[in-house]
Design a protein around this motif. Structure first.
Motif, short mmCIF file in Angstrom:
data_model
loop_
_atom_site.label_atom_id
_atom_site.label_comp_id
_atom_site.label_asym_id
_atom_site.label_seq_id
_atom_site.Cartn_x
_atom_site.Cartn_y
_atom_site.Cartn_z
N SER A 87 81.48 -68.19 -35.26
CA SER A 87 82.49 -67.92 -34.81
C SER A 87 82.40 -66.53 -33.98
N GLY A 130 83.03 -65.04 -30.96
CA GLY A 130 84.41 -63.93 -30.61
C GLY A 130 83.34 -63.30 -29.84
N VAL A 131 82.14 -63.14 -29.25
CA VAL A 131 81.85 -61.95 -28.36
C VAL A 131 82.51 -62.44 -27.09
N ILE A 189 85.33 -64.12 -26.54
CA ILE A 189 86.69 -64.36 -26.84
C ILE A 189 86.58 -63.05 -26.31
N GLY A 190 86.47 -61.99 -26.70
CA GLY A 190 85.87 -60.13 -26.33
C GLY A 190 86.53 -59.92 -24.99
N LEU A 218 86.92 -75.07 -31.84
CA LEU A 218 88.11 -73.70 -31.96
C LEU A 218 88.87 -73.85 -31.31
N HIS A 250 95.17 -65.56 -29.48
CA HIS A 250 93.72 -64.23 -30.26
C HIS A 250 93.11 -64.50 -28.96
N VAL A 251 92.88 -65.50 -28.29
CA VAL A 251 91.85 -65.06 -26.90
C VAL A 251 92.77 -63.65 -25.38
N GLY A 259 91.71 -60.84 -27.16
CA GLY A 259 91.63 -60.01 -27.70
C GLY A 259 90.30 -60.15 -28.32
N ARG A 260 91.05 -60.29 -29.89
CA ARG A 260 90.35 -60.47 -31.17
C ARG A 260 89.20 -61.78 -31.36
N LYS A 261 87.82 -60.92 -31.58
CA LYS A 261 86.92 -61.12 -31.85
C LYS A 261 86.89 -61.80 -33.74
N LEU A 319 88.45 -66.28 -37.17
CA LEU A 319 88.19 -67.37 -36.59
C LEU A 319 87.27 -68.19 -37.83
#
Lengths: 115, 144
Positions: A59, A63-64, A66-67, A95, B101-102, B105-107, B110
Motif C-alpha cells: 500500500s 500510495g505514491v 494515489i498521491g 484496493l 481517498h484518491v 491524494g491521501r498516500k 490503506l
C-alpha cells in the motif's frame, strides 16, 4: 537486498515513460515519490509507469501513485499504468484502484490514451 | 504441504528488514495449506502489518523489536505480530472510501484495509499495558 530500480525516459511527444523494477514497498516508496516529484517540478505531468518488471507492491507503493495522479490531472496530465504484473494488478484490485487508474497493455495504447 | 508449522522471526523496526519478513512468510506459506492463489496476498497482509509497526510503533526510534510468529495447520494460517512500541489498535481505523481517498491524494491509511480484505480475522490486544499483539488469521480447508 531487494530494491527498486527506476528508469526514466522523456519522449518527444510530451510523455515521460518510467519503468519500475523490483520491489515498491514501505522501504523503497520514497525513491519513486522523489522521481515523480522531480518530473512534476520539470513540468512533466503526462506519465506512463511501466510495471511489467515490478515484482511486488504494497500500500505504501500504491500510495505514491494515489498521491501523484491528482497532481498530474490538475495539470492537464495523467498517470497511466502500463502492463502491471499479476501480483501488482491484484493489489490494485484489492484496493479498488483498477477503476480509478488508467491501465494499458502497450506503449502504443499509452500514447493513444494521451491522444 | 499443510503440515503443522511453528516458526518465529525477530527483526528490528528498520523498513529495510521488510524483505526478511516477506521471505520468512513466503517460506512458511509455501509449506502450508494456504492455496497458491492466496499466498501472495497473505504475504502482503503481514507486510502491511509489520510496516505499520515499523513506521508508527517506535515513534522514529530505530532498533525496536518486532516478533512475527506463524502457527499453521490444515485449518488455519495464523500470524502473531508483537512489539513493545506505542499502543496502536487497527480496529479503530475505518475502511476508506477509496475514491475520496484518491481525490484527497491521501498516500497512507490503506494497510489496515488490505489486511481486512485478505485475512479472515484481524485481532488486536494490548497485553499487560506493554505489548501490542496483532493476530492475523486465514482459515483453511472446510473452515474457509
Amino acid at each position: 537486498m531487494p530494491d527498486l530500480n527506476i528508469t526514466c525516459e522523456p519522449r518527444g511527444d510530451g510523455l515521460t515513460f518510467l519503468t519500475a523494477e523490483g520491489f515498491l514497498d514501505a522501504h523503497t516508496f520514497e525513491k519513486m515519490e522523489k522521481t515523480i516529484n522531480a518530473l512534476f517540478d520539470e513540468g512533466k505531468y503526462k506519465l506512463v509507469v511501466g510495471l511489467e518488471k515490478l515484482d511486488y507492491i504494497s500500500s505504501a507503493g500504491a500510495g505514491v501513485f494515489i498521491g501523484a495522479i491528482g497532481v498530474a490531472q490538475e495539470n492537464n496530465g495523467n498517470l497511466v499504468l502500463l502492463n502491471p504484473t499479476p501480483n501488482v494488478k491484484e493489489v490494485f484490485d484489492l484496493l479498488g484502484l483498477t477503476q480509478i487508474f488508467p491501465i494499458v497493455g502497450s506503449e502504443a495504447e499509452a500514447t493513444a490514451f494521451f491522444g | 504441504m499443510g503440515a503443522a508449522i511453528h516458526r518465529e522471526i525477530c527483526v528490528t523496526n528498520e523498513t529495510e528488514n521488510l524483505h526478511k519478513v516477506r521471505e520468512f512468510v513466503s517460506a512458511a506459506v509455501q509449506d502450508s495449506a494456504v492455496p497458491r492463489e492466496e499466498q501472495n496476498k497473505v504475504i502482503l497482509a503481514v507486510d502491511e502489518a509489520v510496516a505499520n509497526v515499523m513506521e508508527h510503533a517506535y515513534e522514529g526510534t530505530l532498533g525496536g523489536s518486532i516478533r512475527v510468529r506463524i502457527e499453521s495447520d490444515e485449518r488455519r494460517f495464523e500470524v502473531l505480530i508483537r512489539d513493545h512500541g506505542r499502543r496502536f489498535d487497527p480496529g479503530r481505523i475505518v475502511d476508506p472510501d477509496i475514491e475520496a481517498h484518491v481525490r484527497a491524494g491521501r498516500k497512507n491509511g490503506l494497510g489496515v484495509f488490505l489486511m481486512r480484505q485478505i485475512m479472515d480475522k484481524v485481532d488486536y490486544d494490548f497485553r499487560d499495558e506493554a505489548e501490542n499483539r496483532l493476530t492475523l488469521v486465514k482459515f483453511l480447508g472446510a473452515d474457509r
